[in-house]
Write a protein that holds these residues in place. Sequence first.
Motif, PDB file in Angstrom:
ATOM      1  N   THR A   7       1.003  -1.273   0.120  1.00  0.00           N
ATOM      2  CA  THR A   7       0.005   0.020   0.127  1.00  0.00           C
ATOM      3  C   THR A   7       1.008   1.161  -0.079  1.00  0.00           C
ATOM      4  O   THR A   7       1.916   1.283   0.182  1.00  0.00           O
ATOM      5  CB  THR A   7      -0.939  -0.175   1.161  1.00  0.00           C
ATOM      6  OG1 THR A   7      -0.145   0.258   2.447  1.00  0.00           O
ATOM      7  CG2 THR A   7      -1.773  -1.247   1.353  1.00  0.00           C
ATOM      8  N   LYS A   8       0.433   2.387  -0.324  1.00  0.00           N
ATOM      9  CA  LYS A   8       1.198   3.765  -0.377  1.00  0.00           C
ATOM     10  C   LYS A   8       1.596   3.874   1.050  1.00  0.00           C
ATOM     11  O   LYS A   8       2.721   4.348   1.355  1.00  0.00           O
ATOM     12  CB  LYS A   8      -0.041   4.907  -0.841  1.00  0.00           C
ATOM     13  CG  LYS A   8       0.556   6.137  -0.819  1.00  0.00           C
ATOM     14  CD  LYS A   8      -0.311   7.223  -1.511  1.00  0.00           C
ATOM     15  CE  LYS A   8       0.380   8.224  -1.625  1.00  0.00           C
ATOM     16  NZ  LYS A   8      -0.219   9.492  -2.104  1.00  0.00           N
ATOM     17  N   GLN A   9       0.808   3.496   1.914  1.00  0.00           N
ATOM     18  CA  GLN A   9       1.239   3.829   3.539  1.00  0.00           C
ATOM     19  C   GLN A   9       2.601   3.155   3.837  1.00  0.00           C
ATOM     20  O   GLN A   9       3.365   3.476   4.318  1.00  0.00           O
ATOM     21  CB  GLN A   9      -0.039   3.501   4.641  1.00  0.00           C
ATOM     22  CG  GLN A   9       0.358   3.754   5.879  1.00  0.00           C
ATOM     23  CD  GLN A   9       0.417   5.265   6.066  1.00  0.00           C
ATOM     24  OE1 GLN A   9       0.074   6.280   5.506  1.00  0.00           O
ATOM     25  NE2 GLN A   9       1.633   5.445   7.055  1.00  0.00           N
ATOM     26  N   GLU A  10       2.530   1.745   3.312  1.00  0.00           N
ATOM     27  CA  GLU A  10       3.359   1.025   3.788  1.00  0.00           C
ATOM     28  C   GLU A  10       4.745   1.301   2.976  1.00  0.00           C
ATOM     29  O   GLU A  10       5.771   1.185   3.556  1.00  0.00           O
ATOM     30  CB  GLU A  10       3.032  -0.614   3.357  1.00  0.00           C
ATOM     31  CG  GLU A  10       2.137  -1.306   3.971  1.00  0.00           C
ATOM     32  CD  GLU A  10       1.907  -2.575   3.482  1.00  0.00           C
ATOM     33  OE1 GLU A  10       1.200  -3.622   3.940  1.00  0.00           O
ATOM     34  OE2 GLU A  10       1.634  -2.855   2.218  1.00  0.00           O
ATOM     35  N   MET A  11       4.625   1.593   1.791  1.00  0.00           N
ATOM     36  CA  MET A  11       6.030   2.262   0.970  1.00  0.00           C
ATOM     37  C   MET A  11       6.401   3.409   1.673  1.00  0.00           C
ATOM     38  O   MET A  11       7.521   3.620   1.776  1.00  0.00           O
ATOM     39  CB  MET A  11       5.408   2.375  -0.611  1.00  0.00           C
ATOM     40  CG  MET A  11       5.397   0.999  -1.214  1.00  0.00           C
ATOM     41  SD  MET A  11       5.067   1.336  -2.899  1.00  0.00           S
ATOM     42  CE  MET A  11       3.461   1.744  -3.311  1.00  0.00           C
ATOM     43  N   GLN A  12       5.545   4.269   1.965  1.00  0.00           N
ATOM     44  CA  GLN A  12       5.927   5.528   2.866  1.00  0.00           C
ATOM     45  C   GLN A  12       6.817   5.212   4.182  1.00  0.00           C
ATOM     46  O   GLN A  12       7.745   6.052   4.621  1.00  0.00           O
ATOM     47  CB  GLN A  12       4.891   6.495   2.950  1.00  0.00           C
ATOM     48  CG  GLN A  12       4.468   7.157   1.539  1.00  0.00           C
ATOM     49  CD  GLN A  12       3.384   7.930   1.630  1.00  0.00           C
ATOM     50  OE1 GLN A  12       2.529   8.044   2.647  1.00  0.00           O
ATOM     51  NE2 GLN A  12       2.998   8.694   0.978  1.00  0.00           N
TER      52      GLN A  12
END
Length: 126
Positions: free
Chosen positions: A5-10
């Motif tokens: 997810t975007k959150q995981e990558m950030q």
Amino acid sequence: MSKHTKQEMQEMEFEEVNNANYDTVKWEPQPGEFLIGEYVEKKEECGMDNYTFFIIDDGEDKYSLLSNTVLNSLFEDIVMGTVLKITYEGMKKSLTGSREYKAYTIQKAKPVDEFATADDLDLERW
């Protein structure tokens, strides 16, 4: 779709991608400078641009030489394990004069008699 997810990558930790990841020192010589060492590895398809590096071990450090047309040609018939003297000749003009390129010369070490002693070797020539 990404497997993250975007959150995981950030929230991921990142490390710089460079020669340090390969435990080598980038060789950036001035004209006339040379490197003596053993040709120990050829690293291919490095990074997004699929760079190739020739790895030379001088007995203390491993140096990476970014390939180019000249180095690819010179290394074509060199066997890994060969001790080399690589001299950077500086920028040269092509035969047509339309462009410049980085010029190198490579010399191979002559075979050493396996029974020779250090006193028998002409180490001053290096």
